[in-house]
Design an enzyme around this catalytic site. Structure first.
Site, PDB file in Angstrom:
ATOM      1  N   HIS A 209     -10.570 -14.365  -4.640  1.00 34.14           N
ATOM      2  CA  HIS A 209     -10.853 -15.297  -5.745  1.00 34.14           C
ATOM      3  C   HIS A 209      -9.657 -15.738  -6.533  1.00 34.14           C
ATOM      4  CE1 HIS A 209     -14.872 -12.919  -5.295  1.00 34.14           C
ATOM      5  NE2 HIS A 209     -15.276 -13.760  -6.128  1.00 34.14           N
ATOM      6  N   HIS A 251      -8.938  -5.385  -7.279  1.00 32.52           N
ATOM      7  CA  HIS A 251      -7.683  -5.505  -6.906  1.00 32.52           C
ATOM      8  C   HIS A 251      -6.393  -4.868  -7.795  1.00 32.52           C
ATOM      9  CE1 HIS A 251      -8.662  -8.834  -3.915  1.00 32.52           C
ATOM     10  NE2 HIS A 251      -9.672  -9.116  -4.830  1.00 32.52           N
TER      11      HIS A 251
END
Ligand SMILES: CC(C)=CCC/C(C)=C/CC/C(C)=C/COP(=O)(O)O
Length: 295
Positions: A209, A251
């Protein structure tokens, strides 16, 4: 007689020309086990001894397993193991810096993972973060670009959108390759409830992303004429999307930071290899043939 175990290099411990005797550091006796092998050379899945060593990687655990403190068999005169079997007690500055960075990364990522679950501190913001997640997902971007490209009635527009499509595909490929090579696990507090993922998406480095956010926002800023407030909004979207990856617990901070860097650099590559009727005429001739009958 303990059965010889294999070192990471494939050589049995205790078989190297007098380098290992019962009670000596390199010996694999179960009571006072201590493998003098560099932790840095442990690769996941390479050796069960490595896995044990990693699992017991706390100073307390290590102290407890030191052979001289054990009540094992009679101690023989300590013989030094060969150079390659000794623990690296003098790690390089780079090694220390990297380990410190990783420790800070894990600590900060855990602190920022405030939307990792419904019961987390900011659990109520989770739906909004997941909406942001979809705004940076590969599928809407690919389908949206393809749709706009097919609907575009100007050649300049088609050219830009074709390059955006090329950039998005290149980004997916590059991220998949790096994820497959690095194989960094997602944070433990992540819930794997993402919309439409592929197998490498179980890994977290780099954030797909974040690469897409940096790539697409740089692309938009370069090729769309936008008013200043909209330009600020594009940059803000990219930044908040990256931050939301850590807040959702998807993440670590370094995954996102590297993702931004990669996406930014990827745009430069796409710009350098810009597809146009001049350098890939065949693409545009084919396109022309497909489009003209409908006119
Ligand atoms: C044409 C093709 C192979 C499309 C695949 C699109 C796809 C499944 C993209 C994955 C997007 C995704 C969930 C990436 C993971 O992002 P992270 O930020 O969690 O690394």
């Amino acid at each position: 007689m303990p059965s010889p175990r294999r070192t990471i290099e494939g050589r049995p411990l205790g078989s190297s020309g007098g380098s290992s005797v019962p009670g000596s550091p390199a010996h694999g006796a179960s009571g006072g086990r201590f493998e003098f092998q560099s932790l840095l050379s442990c690769r996941p899945g390479t050796d069960s001894a490595c896995a044990r060593l990693r699992a017991s990687d706390s100073p307390v655990h290590r102290r407890g397993s030191f052979p001289l403190a054990s009540s094992g068999p009679a101690q023989a005169a300590p013989t030094l193991p060969p150079e390659e079997d000794r623990m690296n007690l003098n790690p390089s500055f780079l090694g220390i810096a990297l380990r410190s960075l990783l420790a800070i990364d894990l600590w900060l990522s855990k602190k920022l993972g405030v939307c990792a679950g419904e019961s987390s501190a900011w659990g109520s913001v989770r739906p909004l973060m997941k909406l942001l997640e979809i705004s940076g997902h590969g599928i809407p971007w690919l389908l949206g670009t393809l749709y706009c490209m097919l609907r575009s009635d100007s050649w300049a527009g088609r050219e830009v959108l074709m390059n955006l499509l090329f950039a998005l595909l290149l980004d997916l490929l590059l991220v998949a390759v790096i994820k497959g090579l690095v194989r960094r696990r997602r944070p433990a507090h992540n819930q794997m409830d993402m919309f439409f993922t592929v197998s490498v998406d179980k890994y977290s480095f780099p954030s797909g992303h974040a690469t897409r956010a940096a790539l697409v926002s740089r692309f938009i800023l370069k090729h769309l004429v936008l008013a200043i407030p909209l330009r600020v909004l594009v940059v803000l979207w990219a930044f908040v999307l990256g931050l939301s990856r850590v807040m959702l617990g998807r993440h670590n901070v370094t995954d996102v930071a590297f993702g931004f860097f990669l996406g930014y650099m990827l745009y430069s590559i796409v710009d350098y290899c810009w597809l146009s009727p001049h350098n890939v005429p065949v693409l545009f001739v084919l396109w022309n043939h497909q489009v003209t009958p409908s006119h």
